[in-house]
Design an enzyme around this catalytic site. Structure first.
Site, PDB file in Angstrom:
ATOM      1  N   ASP A 107       3.878  -8.397   0.770  1.00  0.00           N
ATOM      2  CA  ASP A 107       4.403  -9.167   1.680  1.00  0.00           C
ATOM      3  C   ASP A 107       3.613 -10.582   2.115  1.00  0.00           C
ATOM      4  O   ASP A 107       3.907 -11.354   2.278  1.00  0.00           O
ATOM      5  CB  ASP A 107       4.818  -8.409   2.875  1.00  0.00           C
ATOM      6  CG  ASP A 107       3.813  -7.634   3.744  1.00  0.00           C
ATOM      7  OD1 ASP A 107       2.779  -7.606   3.188  1.00  0.00           O
ATOM      8  OD2 ASP A 107       4.534  -6.849   4.750  1.00  0.00           O
ATOM      9  N   HIS A 113       0.832  -1.252   0.066  1.00  0.00           N
ATOM     10  CA  HIS A 113      -0.007   0.078   0.089  1.00  0.00           C
ATOM     11  C   HIS A 113       0.768   1.302  -0.095  1.00  0.00           C
ATOM     12  O   HIS A 113       0.044   2.410  -0.482  1.00  0.00           O
ATOM     13  CB  HIS A 113      -1.007  -0.058   1.318  1.00  0.00           C
ATOM     14  CG  HIS A 113      -1.895  -1.257   1.527  1.00  0.00           C
ATOM     15  ND1 HIS A 113      -2.527  -1.420   0.400  1.00  0.00           N
ATOM     16  CD2 HIS A 113      -2.045  -1.982   2.562  1.00  0.00           C
ATOM     17  CE1 HIS A 113      -3.493  -2.582   1.048  1.00  0.00           C
ATOM     18  NE2 HIS A 113      -2.835  -2.983   2.312  1.00  0.00           N
TER      19      HIS A 113
HETATM   20  O1  LIG Z   1      -1.422  -3.560   5.026  1.00  0.00           O
HETATM   21  C1  LIG Z   1      -0.967  -4.740   5.075  1.00  0.00           C
HETATM   22  C2  LIG Z   1      -1.963  -5.473   4.434  1.00  0.00           C
HETATM   23  O2  LIG Z   1      -2.877  -5.040   3.825  1.00  0.00           O
HETATM   24  C3  LIG Z   1       0.055  -4.968   5.894  1.00  0.00           C
HETATM   25  O3  LIG Z   1       0.341  -6.438   6.108  1.00  0.00           O
HETATM   26  C4  LIG Z   1       1.436  -4.389   5.373  1.00  0.00           C
HETATM   27  O4  LIG Z   1       1.638  -5.122   4.281  1.00  0.00           O
HETATM   28  C5  LIG Z   1       2.580  -4.583   6.323  1.00  0.00           C
HETATM   29  O5  LIG Z   1       3.214  -5.768   6.725  1.00  0.00           O
HETATM   30  P1  LIG Z   1       3.996  -6.038   7.825  1.00  0.00           P
HETATM   31  O6  LIG Z   1       5.197  -5.136   7.740  1.00  0.00           O
HETATM   32  O7  LIG Z   1       3.392  -5.905   9.055  1.00  0.00           O
HETATM   33  O8  LIG Z   1       4.268  -7.522   7.707  1.00  0.00           O
END
Ligand SMILES: O=C(CO)[C@@H](O)[C@H](O)COP(=O)(O)O
Ligand SMILES: Nc1ncnc2c1ncn2[C@@H]1O[C@H](COP(=O)(O)OP(=O)(O)O)[C@@H](O)[C@H]1O
Length: 469
Positions: A228, A72
């Site tokens: 991720d 995002h």
């Molecule tokens: O916003 C989301 C999923 O929509 C989060 O899962 C981000 O992708 C960040 O992930 P992490 O850094 O916590 O793994």
């Protein structure tokens, strides 16, 4: 025995793994921290990537590399390819009002968004950050010639940059923008237009194993990359019936699906996965940092927090922590604060607080699982990943609160591992990703604890908003 590398450029750090492309065996790895905060200069990710690569022994002998990254984040580029302003991350809530406006402005409201792009935008989604930019920084908005995401930008830099029309993305990350439809496999430029008043250049969306190009100054292939969570699904080899529970900075519950989802309530985001299918997903803003904050409050490290939590009984004798410390995304309460309920003379111990913190964040994810079920997902077991999966207390408490067996993959970096597997897939050019043998996972089971969830449900809405001044 070619080698491949996988990157996880996530919220708190950058991790790099180098694996054998055929067997998946781990050869070496490295990591480096990211700056804290919800607004970060993309160059800091690049610097951390260089450090993590160096710590992992370099890439000279690597035949392919792929980048998984936090979803995002808004990376705006000007005509020359320079970054316009620091990236606003997925956990930056300043665009909450913009999200509400965008939902109201589209005919059909929330249902209209769910139909158009599979998700109802909240502050995390890129589209809302672009509306915020147009309203609050019109000069930066006007300078924005192209918009991309963290993994798009890093993959482009790995190729040496170049013209703006050479930036690429993949389906999984495109699906988190709010202006790309997973069901149609196509951008919805009118939604970008709605947010920003015009439609800047967008990255080309690559197929699941399509190479983005080669590494600058070398021959290593660059894979398409992934968000991720989609990379983690690939990294742990998730199968139908598995729900992935990730305790990173975000708390995530997601599952593979052969069909797109469109939840008008907005709880389930209808994302795409990294294999050409779909990844319905519920995300919370409060997971790993709840553990960090409570450990700091109690003056202990994370392993001791786990020991303390296991000293208190299930339900913490009625002490309930609602963990909205960063506001919350699911439920959509960007201005909410956390709360501690049920304080009594007998439950005000350090152990009770440690247990209440872990139970609170797990109850939020159990609510997410219910939302996934309502969207048609039928989970049979949970795969626990992310930094928080190292907590023994969390592993033992999760099956009771989630109401299903919990499997913890052998220690690894699920996102970076998934990116490495994607790199191996790109290198092989096969129809399916390579099958990599994995060490036996640890399995945790426990009787469900409906009382813990019932107590949480009674108080989860009893929270105050952040004061305005
Ligand atoms: O916003 C989301 C999923 O929509 C989060 O899962 C981000 O992708 C960040 O992930 P992490 O850094 O916590 O793994
Ligand atoms: N030994 C541990 N026990 C419990 N939690 C841990 C441990 N080590 C790390 N964590 C948690 O992992 C979180 C970071 O997880 P990670 O998946 O690396 O985050 P991100 O992907 O968002 O950068 C930290 O906030 C911390 O709470």
């Amino acid at each position: 025995m070619p080698l491949v590398a996988g990157v996880d450029s996530s919220t708190q750090s950058c991790k790099v793994v180098v694996r054998d492309a055929d067997s998946g065996a781990l050869v070496r790895h490295g990591s480096a921290p990211h700056p804290s905060g919800t607004e970060v200069a993309p160059h800091a990710w690049w610097d951390a990537l260089q450090q993590a690569v160096a710590a992992a022994g370099g890439l000279a002998d690597v035949a392919a590399i792929s980048v998984g990254a936090q979803q995002h984040g808004m990376v705006c580029l000007d005509e020359s390819g320079a970054v316009v302003r620091d990236a606003l991350l997925w956990n930056d809530s300043r665009s909450a009002a913009a999200a509400a406006d965008l939902v109201a402005e589209l005919p059909g409201g929330a249902a209209g968004w769910a139909r158009a792009v599979g998700s109802v935008p909240v502050a995390s989604f890129t589209v809302t950050k672009l509306r915020w930019l147009a309203e609050h920084e019109p000069d930066n908005a006007a300078r924005t010639a192209a918009v991309c995401l963290p993994h798009d930008w890093l993959s482009w830099r790995l190729r040496g940059g170049g013209e703006l029309d050479t930036v690429t993305t993949d389906r999984s990350d495109a699906s988190g923008t709010g202006y790309w439809s997973p069901a149609e496999n196509a951008y919805r430029p009118e939604l970008l237009q709605l947010a920003l008043g015009r439609a800047p250049l967008l990255p080309r969306v690559l197929g699941p194993a399509e190479a983005a190009g080669t590494r600058a100054g070398g021959t290593a292939l660059i894979g398409p990359g992934a968000g991720d969570n989609a990379a983690a699904a690939l990294g742990v080899g998730a199968e139908p019936g598995d729900v992935i529970i990730s305790i990173g900075t975000s708390g995530v519950a997601c599952a593979l699906s052969s069909a797109p989802t469109a939840d008008p309530s907005g709880a389930v985001a209808g994302f795409a996965d990294a294999t050409g299918a779909f990844l319905p997903l519920v995300a919370t803003l409060n997971a790993g940092q709840v553990l960090d904050v409570v450990a700091r409050l109690l003056g202990v490290g994370l392993p001791e927090l786990s020991d303390l939590a296991l000293q208190a009984p299930p339900g913490a004798d009625g002490l309930v922590l609602v963990p909205y410390l960063a506001g919350e995304r699911t439920p959509n309460k960007p201005d909410a604060t956390g709360a501690l309920h049920g304080l009594q003379l007998g439950n005000t111990t350090r152990a009770h607080l440690a247990r209440a913190a872990i139970e609170g964040l797990l109850c939020g994810l159990a609510d997410g699982l219910d939302a996934l079920r309502a969207a048609g997902v039928q989970p049979a077991r949970a795969l626990l990943v992310g930094g928080g999966a190292r907590s023994e207390a969390l592993r033992r408490m999760a099956p009771a609160i989630l109401g299903m067996p919990v499997v913890v993959p052998a220690p690894g970096e699920s996102v970076a591992d998934g990116a490495a597997r994607q790199a191996a897939w790109t290198l092989a050019g096969t129809a399916e990703p390579p099958r990599w043998a994995a060490a036996a996972p640890a399995r945790y089971e426990a009787d469900p604890q409906p009382l813990v969830r019932a107590r949480y449900a009674r108080v989860r809405d009893l929270v105050s908003d952040r004061p305005n001044n």
